[in-house]
Write an enzyme that holds these catalytic residues in place. Structure first.
Site, short mmCIF file in Angstrom:
data_model
loop_
_atom_site.label_atom_id
_atom_site.label_comp_id
_atom_site.label_asym_id
_atom_site.label_seq_id
_atom_site.Cartn_x
_atom_site.Cartn_y
_atom_site.Cartn_z
CB CYS A 38 43.11 29.28 39.54
SG CYS A 38 41.89 29.30 38.39
CB CYS B 242 43.55 28.77 31.46
SG CYS B 242 41.75 28.97 31.89
CB CYS C 130 46.65 30.75 33.23
SG CYS C 130 46.74 31.84 34.83
CB CYS D 242 42.42 46.46 36.00
SG CYS D 242 42.17 47.41 34.62
CB CYS E 283 38.38 47.62 35.04
SG CYS E 283 38.18 45.95 34.08
CB CYS F 151 36.69 45.05 29.29
SG CYS F 151 38.43 44.76 28.89
NE ARG G 46 43.15 48.36 28.48
CZ ARG G 46 42.04 47.48 28.81
NH1 ARG G 46 42.31 46.24 29.42
NH2 ARG G 46 40.99 47.96 28.88
#
Length: 343
Positions: free
Chosen positions: A71, A75, A78, A115, A147, A207, A277
């Site tokens: 990636c 962030c 992460c 997901c 999702c 979401c 959630r």
């Protein structure tokens, strides 16, 4: 406002939520700043709201890490980011057969939603086609809601996923607007908002949630909760930072369990009708108090997360049973697929 002055007022906040009224900023802040001995009355008020909209049902969701690492984003939380030195697996998007096998596992775990999550800034055209192909086969053979969480989207990409049969798309705000630059600099808070708007316009269910425990203040958490209410996401994942060695936030302390429960209660009172959630980090941060979160939340992940483990699914089932709650039946269970990919 001193939280002790609100000792008998939690039920009034529940009344406001049940009657469609928004809490004031001061009322919301008082939830986060309540004394620990007010936790049970606060959770009882949140439970009134949860029970009104969701009864005692608990929705199960399962994640597959469909593309790991690789990636370019920075962030700070992460382990898959370009600035992370955490020893995580790195692989490109999983093939269709592996995604189908994951869907079968979601069925076996009684998850209502599967997901498909991929690292990266946004999906390439090839990756989008791979996901679409898998989704179409899953929809044709299994009564599962799908999702997707593939990063930033434009309106055309959102439309393609919706047409393929993706029910929901996740793209978290992650933190408040005024704290965002402390967490990520390679994309903006506004870009995240725009992706959620593209999702809404496509017809997919939006979401969007956040990660608590990244150095934000109570005031920033409240502003974030109100931003999520305004965004009108159908589902709100409440994550708690798991400070992974090798990430910029590795030295951030865990969220105390009772504070975590106040955060979940806050989201139920501010977004009363939404699926709340308890997501990543619940095992590490809520620890033995995990069951209490379900008095405010109505949804959890079952199984592992992206690069961190969850608890054994049997423990989640036992937790739900011991509470006197029940696993929500799959809304698509009445649809009999012509073929089962799991047999």
């Amino acid at each position: 406002m001193n939280s002790s002055t609100l000792t008998t007022n939690w039920e009034q906040l529940a009344d406001l939520a049940l009657n469609g009224h928004q809490l004031t900023y001061e009322q919301a802040l008082s939830v986060l700043q309540a004394d620990d001995d007010q936790l049970l009355p606060l959770l009882q008020a949140a439970f009134r709201v949860r029970r009104h909209y969701y009864g005692k049902r608990v929705k199960l969701n399962m994640i597959i890490n469909a593309k790991s690492g690789l990636c370019p984003e920075d962030c700070g939380y992460c382990s898959q980011s370009i600035v992370s030195t955490a020893p995580v697996q790195k692989y490109s998007l999983l093939d269709k057969e592996t995604l189908l096998a994951g869907a079968c596992e979601a069925m076996n775990r009684q998850a209502g939603t599967y997901c498909i999550v991929a690292s990266g800034r946004r999906p390439s055209g090839r990756e989008l086609e791979q996901v679409i192909e898998a989704v179409q086969e899953i929809r044709a053979t299994m009564p599962l809601k799908i999702c997707a969480c593939l990063g930033l989207l434009n309106d055309e990409q959102a439309s393609q996923l919706a047409t393929a049969g993706v029910h929901r798309y996740n793209h978290n705000l992650n933190t408040s607007r005024d704290h965002y630059d402390n967490i990520t600099t390679t994309h903006s808070y506004e870009q995240r908002e725009q992706t959620v708007e593209h999702v809404k316009q496509s017809g997919m269910s939006p979401c969007s949630g956040f990660i608590a425990g990244m150095g934000e203040t109570d005031e920033q958490l409240v502003r974030l909760a109100f931003a999520l209410r305004k965004l009108d996401a159908d589902s709100i994942p409440v994550n708690f930072l798991n400070p992974i060695a090798g990430t910029p936030l590795e030295h951030q302390g865990r969220t105390p369990a009772m504070r975590g429960l106040r955060i979940v209660a806050l989201l139920r009172l501010i977004c009363p009708t939404k699926e709340i959630r308890v997501a990543g980090g619940r095992e590490l941060n809520l620890r033995t108090l995990q069951p209490l979160a379900l008095y405010a939340a109505n949804s959890i992940f079952v199984g592992d997360y992206l690069t961190t483990p969850g608890q054994e699914a049997t423990l989640d089932y036992q937790m739900i049973e011991d509470l006197g709650f029940e696993i929500e039946q799959n809304a698509l269970a009445g649809d009999v697929p012509p073929v089962s990919a799991c047999t």
